[in-house]
Design an enzyme around this catalytic site. Structure first.
Site, PDB file in Angstrom:
ATOM      1  N   LEU A  31       9.485  -1.313 -58.421  1.00 37.65           N
ATOM      2  CA  LEU A  31       8.267  -2.423 -58.272  1.00 37.65           C
ATOM      3  C   LEU A  31       7.738  -2.262 -57.558  1.00 37.65           C
ATOM      4  CD1 LEU A  31      11.775  -2.413 -55.306  1.00 37.65           C
ATOM      5  CD2 LEU A  31      11.325  -3.967 -57.490  1.00 37.65           C
ATOM      6  N   TYR A  90      10.534   2.544 -54.742  1.00 33.34           N
ATOM      7  CA  TYR A  90       8.780   1.081 -54.466  1.00 33.34           C
ATOM      8  C   TYR A  90       7.422   1.651 -54.520  1.00 33.34           C
ATOM      9  CZ  TYR A  90       6.787  -1.866 -51.290  1.00 33.34           C
ATOM     10  OH  TYR A  90       5.207  -2.996 -50.901  1.00 33.34           O
ATOM     11  N   CYS A  91       6.909   1.591 -55.046  1.00 33.34           N
ATOM     12  CA  CYS A  91       4.711   1.585 -55.394  1.00 33.34           C
ATOM     13  C   CYS A  91       5.215   3.154 -55.496  1.00 33.34           C
ATOM     14  CB  CYS A  91       4.558   1.651 -53.991  1.00 33.34           C
ATOM     15  SG  CYS A  91       2.377   1.714 -53.640  1.00 33.34           S
ATOM     16  N   LEU A  92       4.580   4.143 -55.200  1.00 36.23           N
ATOM     17  CA  LEU A  92       4.231   5.542 -55.098  1.00 36.23           C
ATOM     18  C   LEU A  92       6.484   6.403 -55.357  1.00 36.23           C
ATOM     19  CD1 LEU A  92       2.761   7.925 -55.796  1.00 36.23           C
ATOM     20  CD2 LEU A  92       2.510   7.884 -53.583  1.00 36.23           C
TER      21      LEU A  92
END
Length: 583
Positions: free
Chosen positions: A344, A313-315
């Site tokens: 994501l 997720y993200c980073l």
């Protein structure tokens, strides 16, 4: 347990040999850090250069100035239609249609239109400078909106009259509490902040599980299975370390972890530490080797060598893509095998990062590096201030109007609690992330190094599921979509409604949730641009979670197996673990 790197108590001496500063002089860093404290890490030099570029080019563009003069005259002579102001949520209340408030709103909207025209289309201005000037003008205008002042806001005046002035008193008390909390010394007793009623392990992050591994950087949580048989391939969730992991395990009704466990998956989660100044020299390589790869090694051993569904997720998704490229290249240790890769709201190409890019240039990063060098980290308040600035109209001014002028407090919820539970970022890691990924786009252009060797996303052969969210101001979906140009592995792209957080936390049954996919019969053989994909996609009501879970099953062994068994001596504590409550 491993310990974080220790550094000298003298930051000047400690930083003298630290490579993250690029060999910059310690005296220069010290002086710039003093200036950065005052500006919050914003470079006044970068702002000055942007505005100088704009007004000097405007000065030699008489045609553009003539257009602006004509627009100013029309603004004074011809009112903007009422519908224009009414379309703005700040002026949606019917009271803004009555005089004199309608005149305030109309005049403000005209001023917005004028400055939008003035800060765009000036020939010769560098695109980055033009974006900075336009953004700054919007922020200043939002501050001057008549909705922000009690004597020009009919909603505030109506509430004050109806309550006998109590709403204004309550607003002043809200302001006082927030100010006291911000100015309070460490350890002082102040009023509880928004979201304090949500505590990890009590109201949020309550899915049963055990901490089965810990090093200086991560705790690995294995969640308790539901049933005697589970899918053979475990799911490893890799959250971003910018915030706490429990965005993926909020309340029981909207926990992605609980949902996956209920569907019969073995689920594991990385919980990142909340580093202090002692971790200043931890870099991106540490987060890869001691974070992702260490977790994959543990999952591989726990689950009998089964392939792993990696979910970032993200980073965390960016890190997972780096790790997958390294593993699939054959040039690095395997760390087990990935069955699939799910990204994501995660960027891999940072050439178009949206409005976050306004804060990324050499001058800005020099000031931010100096600020982090001085502290040893970037703290959560400094980071969240940047995100709030991107959406100041909704996250700052509308909230202040509601809480300080109307005297209302937003009812806390689990997502607000998570958003307020910020973490710190080590100086070296964040500097490498901003310079290498955001500024120079090393990952997309094949310059990113893992263990001294460049990695390329084109080496990824693992099937991909890529999720973008429609109103994402952190990872714009068109930027997320660019992985199409970098990776030839088979993948599904899904566009969910909502923003960076709410679009991911999209549990089944949540009202007003939808997602877009492109049906197989509309998929061309070649590349489609983001807008072409959007035009060929169809909207489906509901949560994207079941769609994704079915995708996982298509890449899983349908033969169920017994859940992994953990020896008692390997259990280090109950979920949510100790790192998630670090302050």
């Amino acid at each position: 347990m491993n310990t974080l790197p220790q550094v000298s108590a003298n930051p000047l001496a400690a930083q003298a040999a630290a490579p993250a500063t690029g060999g910059r002089n310690a005296l220069d860093l010290y002086l710039q850090s003093l200036a950065a404290r005052v500006t919050g890490g914003i470079s006044p030099i970068a702002m000055q250069l942007a505005f100088q570029d704009w007004w000097q080019h405007l000065a030699v563009a008489p045609g553009k100035r003539a257009e602006l003069a004509s627009a100013w005259w029309r603004m004074l002579a011809i009112p903007v239609p009422q519908a224009d102001a009414g379309a703005d949520s700040r002026f949606a209340d019917s009271a803004w249609r009555a005089w004199p408030f309608a005149a305030y709103a109309q005049g403000f909207k005209q001023l917005e239109q004028f400055w939008s025209q003035a800060t765009s289309g000036v020939p010769g201005v560098a695109p980055h400078h033009a974006d900075v000037v336009a953004f700054t003008a919007r922020q200043l205008l939002d501050m001057l909106s008549p909705s922000n002042y009690p004597w020009t806001n009919p909603e505030v005046m109506r509430a004050a009259q109806a309550s006998g002035g109590r709403s204004l008193i309550d607003g002043a008390l809200n302001w006082r509490k927030d100010l006291c909390r911000r100015l309070a010394l460490p350890g002082a007793v102040v009023a509880e902040p928004v979201g304090a009623s949500y505590t990890p392990g009590k109201e949020v992050a309550v899915t049963p599980g055990q901490v089965v591994y810990r090093n200086a950087l991560i705790e690995l949580i294995l969640y308790a299975p539901q049933g005697e048989k589970v899918y053979r391939e475990p799911v490893l969730l890799v959250p971003s370390w910018i915030m706490k992991y429990y965005i993926l395990d909020l309340s029981p009704h909207n926990s992605l972890v609980r949902y996956l466990v209920q569907q019969g998956h073995t689920v594991l989660m990385i919980s990142w530490c909340n580093p202090g100044a002692e971790a200043r020299d931890m870099g991106m390589e540490d987060y890869l080797q001691r974070g992702l790869f260490a977790a994959l090694d543990q999952v591989h051993a726990l689950c009998g060598g089964a392939p792993v569904h990696g979910v970032g997720y993200c980073l965390g998704g960016t890190l997972l893509s780096i790790g997958a490229a390294a593993m699939d290249s054959g040039e690095h240790p395997a760390h087990g095998k990935l069955a699939t890769l799910t990204l994501l709201a995660a960027q891999t190409d940072f050439s178009d990062p949206g409005e976050l890019g306004l804060f990324i240039d050499d001058s800005e990063l020099a000031f931010l590096d100096a600020l982090m060098w001085d502290q040893g980290y970037l703290n959560g308040d400094q980071m969240s201030a940047s995100f709030q600035l991107l959406h100041a109209r909704d996250l700052v001014w509308s909230r202040m109007m509601r809480e300080y002028l109307l005297g209302e407090r937003s009812a806390p919820n689990d997502l607000m609690a998570w958003n307020a539970d910020s973490t710190r970022l080590p100086f070296r890691m964040h500097s490498e992330y901003l310079h290498g990924l955001f500024l120079h786009n090393d990952l997309a252009e094949g310059r990113y190094l893992v263990a001294g060797k460049p990695v390329a996303l084109s080496d990824i052969h693992t099937p991909l599921f890529v999720l973008g969210t429609e109103r994402d101001h952190v990872s714009p979906w068109r930027s997320v979509y660019k992985i199409h140009l970098l990776c030839g592995a088979p993948f599904d792209f899904v566009l969910a409604s909502g923003g960076h957080n709410a679009g991911v936390v999209s549990e089944p049954g949540h009202a007003n949730r939808s997602y877009r996919i492109r049906p197989a019969h509309r998929s061309p053989n070649g590349y489609s641009s983001p807008d072409e994909w959007l035009g060929q996609s169809e909207s489906i009501e509901g949560s994207w979670w079941p769609h994704w879970q079915q995708w996982l099953l298509r890449h899983s062994d349908r033969q169920r197996a017994a859940p992994p068994v953990v020896a008692p001596e390997q259990v280090l504590g109950r979920a949510p673990g100790s790192f998630v409550v670090q302050r």
